[in-house]
Design a protein around this motif. Structure first.
Motif, PDB file in Angstrom:
ATOM      1  N   MET A   1      40.425  19.981  28.238  1.00 46.15           N
ATOM      2  CA  MET A   1      41.339  19.815  29.537  1.00 46.15           C
ATOM      3  C   MET A   1      42.408  19.002  29.678  1.00 46.15           C
ATOM      4  O   MET A   1      42.491  17.903  28.975  1.00 46.15           O
ATOM      5  CB  MET A   1      40.270  19.161  30.230  1.00 46.15           C
ATOM      6  CG  MET A   1      40.504  19.349  31.761  1.00 46.15           C
ATOM      7  SD  MET A   1      40.507  17.990  33.134  1.00 46.15           S
ATOM      8  CE  MET A   1      38.605  17.916  32.869  1.00 46.15           C
ATOM      9  N   ILE A   2      43.455  19.304  30.297  1.00 44.36           N
ATOM     10  CA  ILE A   2      44.702  18.536  30.426  1.00 44.36           C
ATOM     11  C   ILE A   2      44.705  18.333  31.669  1.00 44.36           C
ATOM     12  O   ILE A   2      44.834  18.985  32.464  1.00 44.36           O
ATOM     13  CB  ILE A   2      46.148  19.361  29.710  1.00 44.36           C
ATOM     14  CG1 ILE A   2      45.957  19.678  28.414  1.00 44.36           C
ATOM     15  CG2 ILE A   2      47.117  18.556  30.190  1.00 44.36           C
ATOM     16  CD1 ILE A   2      46.805  20.686  27.931  1.00 44.36           C
ATOM     17  N   ARG A   3      44.983  16.631  31.891  1.00 42.49           N
ATOM     18  CA  ARG A   3      44.871  16.478  33.365  1.00 42.49           C
ATOM     19  C   ARG A   3      46.308  16.170  33.832  1.00 42.49           C
ATOM     20  O   ARG A   3      47.065  15.460  33.096  1.00 42.49           O
ATOM     21  CB  ARG A   3      44.355  15.064  33.601  1.00 42.49           C
ATOM     22  CG  ARG A   3      43.259  15.042  34.699  1.00 42.49           C
ATOM     23  CD  ARG A   3      42.297  13.774  34.712  1.00 42.49           C
ATOM     24  NE  ARG A   3      42.028  13.523  36.167  1.00 42.49           N
ATOM     25  CZ  ARG A   3      41.019  14.201  36.910  1.00 42.49           C
ATOM     26  NH1 ARG A   3      40.321  15.088  36.183  1.00 42.49           N
ATOM     27  NH2 ARG A   3      40.910  13.960  38.051  1.00 42.49           N
ATOM     28  N   GLY A   4      46.582  16.462  35.125  1.00 41.51           N
ATOM     29  CA  GLY A   4      47.827  16.286  35.588  1.00 41.51           C
ATOM     30  C   GLY A   4      47.441  15.270  37.029  1.00 41.51           C
ATOM     31  O   GLY A   4      46.651  14.830  37.041  1.00 41.51           O
ATOM     32  N   GLU A   5      48.453  15.143  37.910  1.00 41.59           N
ATOM     33  CA  GLU A   5      48.336  14.393  39.291  1.00 41.59           C
ATOM     34  C   GLU A   5      47.563  15.347  40.268  1.00 41.59           C
ATOM     35  O   GLU A   5      46.793  14.903  40.819  1.00 41.59           O
ATOM     36  CB  GLU A   5      49.698  13.605  39.695  1.00 41.59           C
ATOM     37  CG  GLU A   5      50.152  12.694  39.044  1.00 41.59           C
ATOM     38  CD  GLU A   5      51.680  12.370  38.852  1.00 41.59           C
ATOM     39  OE1 GLU A   5      52.283  12.044  37.966  1.00 41.59           O
ATOM     40  OE2 GLU A   5      52.225  12.837  39.859  1.00 41.59           O
ATOM     41  N   LYS A   6      47.967  16.382  40.193  1.00 42.71           N
ATOM     42  CA  LYS A   6      47.674  17.443  41.262  1.00 42.71           C
ATOM     43  C   LYS A   6      46.618  18.551  40.818  1.00 42.71           C
ATOM     44  O   LYS A   6      45.976  19.460  41.480  1.00 42.71           O
ATOM     45  CB  LYS A   6      48.523  18.085  42.127  1.00 42.71           C
ATOM     46  CG  LYS A   6      49.478  17.021  43.124  1.00 42.71           C
ATOM     47  CD  LYS A   6      50.815  17.810  43.410  1.00 42.71           C
ATOM     48  CE  LYS A   6      50.392  19.058  44.617  1.00 42.71           C
ATOM     49  NZ  LYS A   6      50.107  18.276  45.912  1.00 42.71           N
ATOM     50  N   VAL A   7      46.828  18.777  39.189  1.00 44.90           N
ATOM     51  CA  VAL A   7      45.937  20.133  38.779  1.00 44.90           C
ATOM     52  C   VAL A   7      45.422  19.436  37.298  1.00 44.90           C
ATOM     53  O   VAL A   7      45.749  18.361  37.029  1.00 44.90           O
ATOM     54  CB  VAL A   7      47.219  21.099  38.385  1.00 44.90           C
ATOM     55  CG1 VAL A   7      47.879  21.593  39.666  1.00 44.90           C
ATOM     56  CG2 VAL A   7      48.088  20.764  37.289  1.00 44.90           C
ATOM     57  N   ARG A   8      44.532  20.296  36.993  1.00 41.44           N
ATOM     58  CA  ARG A   8      44.193  20.243  35.539  1.00 41.44           C
ATOM     59  C   ARG A   8      44.309  21.613  35.068  1.00 41.44           C
ATOM     60  O   ARG A   8      44.215  22.666  35.619  1.00 41.44           O
ATOM     61  CB  ARG A   8      42.641  19.828  35.829  1.00 41.44           C
ATOM     62  CG  ARG A   8      41.622  20.829  36.241  1.00 41.44           C
ATOM     63  CD  ARG A   8      40.001  20.235  36.257  1.00 41.44           C
ATOM     64  NE  ARG A   8      39.346  21.310  36.651  1.00 41.44           N
ATOM     65  CZ  ARG A   8      38.015  21.087  36.756  1.00 41.44           C
ATOM     66  NH1 ARG A   8      37.414  19.825  36.446  1.00 41.44           N
ATOM     67  NH2 ARG A   8      37.232  22.195  37.053  1.00 41.44           N
ATOM     68  N   LEU A   9      44.346  21.471  33.727  1.00 40.02           N
ATOM     69  CA  LEU A   9      44.603  22.746  32.729  1.00 40.02           C
ATOM     70  C   LEU A   9      43.582  22.964  31.972  1.00 40.02           C
ATOM     71  O   LEU A   9      43.096  22.086  30.999  1.00 40.02           O
ATOM     72  CB  LEU A   9      45.821  22.523  32.193  1.00 40.02           C
ATOM     73  CG  LEU A   9      47.105  22.250  32.678  1.00 40.02           C
ATOM     74  CD1 LEU A   9      48.290  22.029  31.938  1.00 40.02           C
ATOM     75  CD2 LEU A   9      47.381  23.256  33.945  1.00 40.02           C
ATOM     76  N   VAL A  10      42.609  24.181  32.054  1.00 41.37           N
ATOM     77  CA  VAL A  10      41.477  24.328  31.573  1.00 41.37           C
ATOM     78  C   VAL A  10      41.617  25.880  30.623  1.00 41.37           C
ATOM     79  O   VAL A  10      42.150  26.622  31.512  1.00 41.37           O
ATOM     80  CB  VAL A  10      40.242  24.236  32.382  1.00 41.37           C
ATOM     81  CG1 VAL A  10      40.078  22.866  33.154  1.00 41.37           C
ATOM     82  CG2 VAL A  10      40.472  25.353  33.511  1.00 41.37           C
ATOM     83  N   PRO A  11      40.807  25.824  29.777  1.00 44.43           N
ATOM     84  CA  PRO A  11      40.817  27.263  29.136  1.00 44.43           C
ATOM     85  C   PRO A  11      40.299  28.412  29.889  1.00 44.43           C
ATOM     86  O   PRO A  11      39.106  28.053  30.633  1.00 44.43           O
ATOM     87  CB  PRO A  11      40.035  26.941  27.743  1.00 44.43           C
ATOM     88  CG  PRO A  11      39.817  25.631  27.615  1.00 44.43           C
ATOM     89  CD  PRO A  11      39.892  24.810  28.977  1.00 44.43           C
ATOM     90  N   PRO A  12      40.658  29.563  29.884  1.00 42.30           N
ATOM     91  CA  PRO A  12      40.183  30.570  30.755  1.00 42.30           C
ATOM     92  C   PRO A  12      38.412  30.643  30.228  1.00 42.30           C
ATOM     93  O   PRO A  12      38.347  30.780  29.043  1.00 42.30           O
ATOM     94  CB  PRO A  12      40.885  31.917  30.609  1.00 42.30           C
ATOM     95  CG  PRO A  12      41.525  31.471  29.269  1.00 42.30           C
ATOM     96  CD  PRO A  12      41.693  30.009  29.150  1.00 42.30           C
ATOM     97  N   SER A  13      37.563  30.751  31.199  1.00 41.47           N
ATOM     98  CA  SER A  13      36.052  31.102  30.522  1.00 41.47           C
ATOM     99  C   SER A  13      35.967  32.407  29.880  1.00 41.47           C
ATOM    100  O   SER A  13      34.968  32.572  29.010  1.00 41.47           O
ATOM    101  CB  SER A  13      35.317  31.215  31.929  1.00 41.47           C
ATOM    102  OG  SER A  13      35.795  32.107  32.799  1.00 41.47           O
TER     103      SER A  13
END
Ligand SMILES: CC(C)(COP(=O)(O)OP(=O)(O)OC[C@H]1O[C@@H](n2cnc3c(N)ncnc32)[C@H](O)[C@@H]1OP(=O)(O)O)[C@@H](O)C(=O)NCCC(=O)NCCS
Length: 185
Positions: free
Chosen positions: A1-13
């Motif tokens: 997971m890559i974390r931003g301030e307003k979003v997180r980026l996650v692999p598609p399930s």
């Protein structure tokens, strides 16, 4: 997971995420802005799109954009690094905030920043490139906020709705990104 301030980026399930993307990529305005296929993308085509990105052979990363400032994380789009070249330490980037209700609220810029930061800090890349329709002012504005600069123009690059549109080539070097992040402090 890559974390931003307003979003997180996650692999598609998995490819079942394709079900969600239908309303996004088949929205006429969005399809215009992403210079997508001129026809509706079937579920099978979207599953293929995702399957290709889940393959080890895919020279890149495809991640789902999820909100962090809502009671439950909401999947609002997809973002990817593609054509990653370890030799030249470069990559292309593409983003789609699919749910229009989330446009213009800072999610896209935050997602771009988070993935570019990961690309420079974790993948040791030096250059990220993108192509955007000149008329897509929201996108151009968002990319400039991250530090991208216009490097060139592709005249009459897209034929959409009976008209030709120019595209801009925008590039972000690690040094540009560091300077833009410092300017935000
Ligand atoms: C392009 C996209 C990723 C931008 O993400 P977003 O979350 O909507 O944008 P943000 O809120 O982070 O930033 C948008 C910027 O454009 C400005 N803006 C918003 N609406 C605008 C509009 N209609 N015209 C011009 N600028 C606009 C905002 O004020 C903001 O600038 P600011 O931070 O200086 O205030 C998103 O809108 C999207 O996915 N659109 C549909 C598909 C697309 O165009 N993808 C990119 C193809 S290259």
């Amino acid at each position: 997971m890559i974390r931003g301030e307003k979003v997180r980026l996650v692999p598609p399930s998995g490819v079942d995420f394709a079900k969600v993307t239908g309303a996004w990529v088949n929205d006429p305005l969005t399809r215009h802005l992403i210079v997508g296929p001129a026809y509706q993308m079937s579920l099978a085509a979207r599953e293929d799109f995702l399957r290709e990105r889940l393959e080890p052979s895919f020279k890149g990363i495809y991640l789902v954009i999820e909100t962090l400032d809502t009671p439950e994380p909401v999947a609002i789009g997809g973002i990817e690094l593609r054509q990653v070249s370890p030799e030249h330490r470069s990559a292309d980037i593409g983003i789609l905030v699919g749910d229009r209700a989330y446009w213009g609220r800072g999610y896209g810029t935050d997602a771009m920043r988070a993935l570019c930061r990961f690309a420079f800090d974790e993948m040791d890349l030096n250059r990220i490139e993108l192509h955007v329709l000149e008329v897509n002012t929201r996108a151009v504005r968002s990319y400039e906020r991250v530090g991208f600069v216009v490097e060139g123009r592709q005249r009459q690059d897209a034929y959409l709705g009976g008209h030709y549109y120019d595209s801009l080539v925008m590039g972000l070097l690690r040094a540009d990104f560091v300077a833009a992040e410092q300017a935000r402090q």
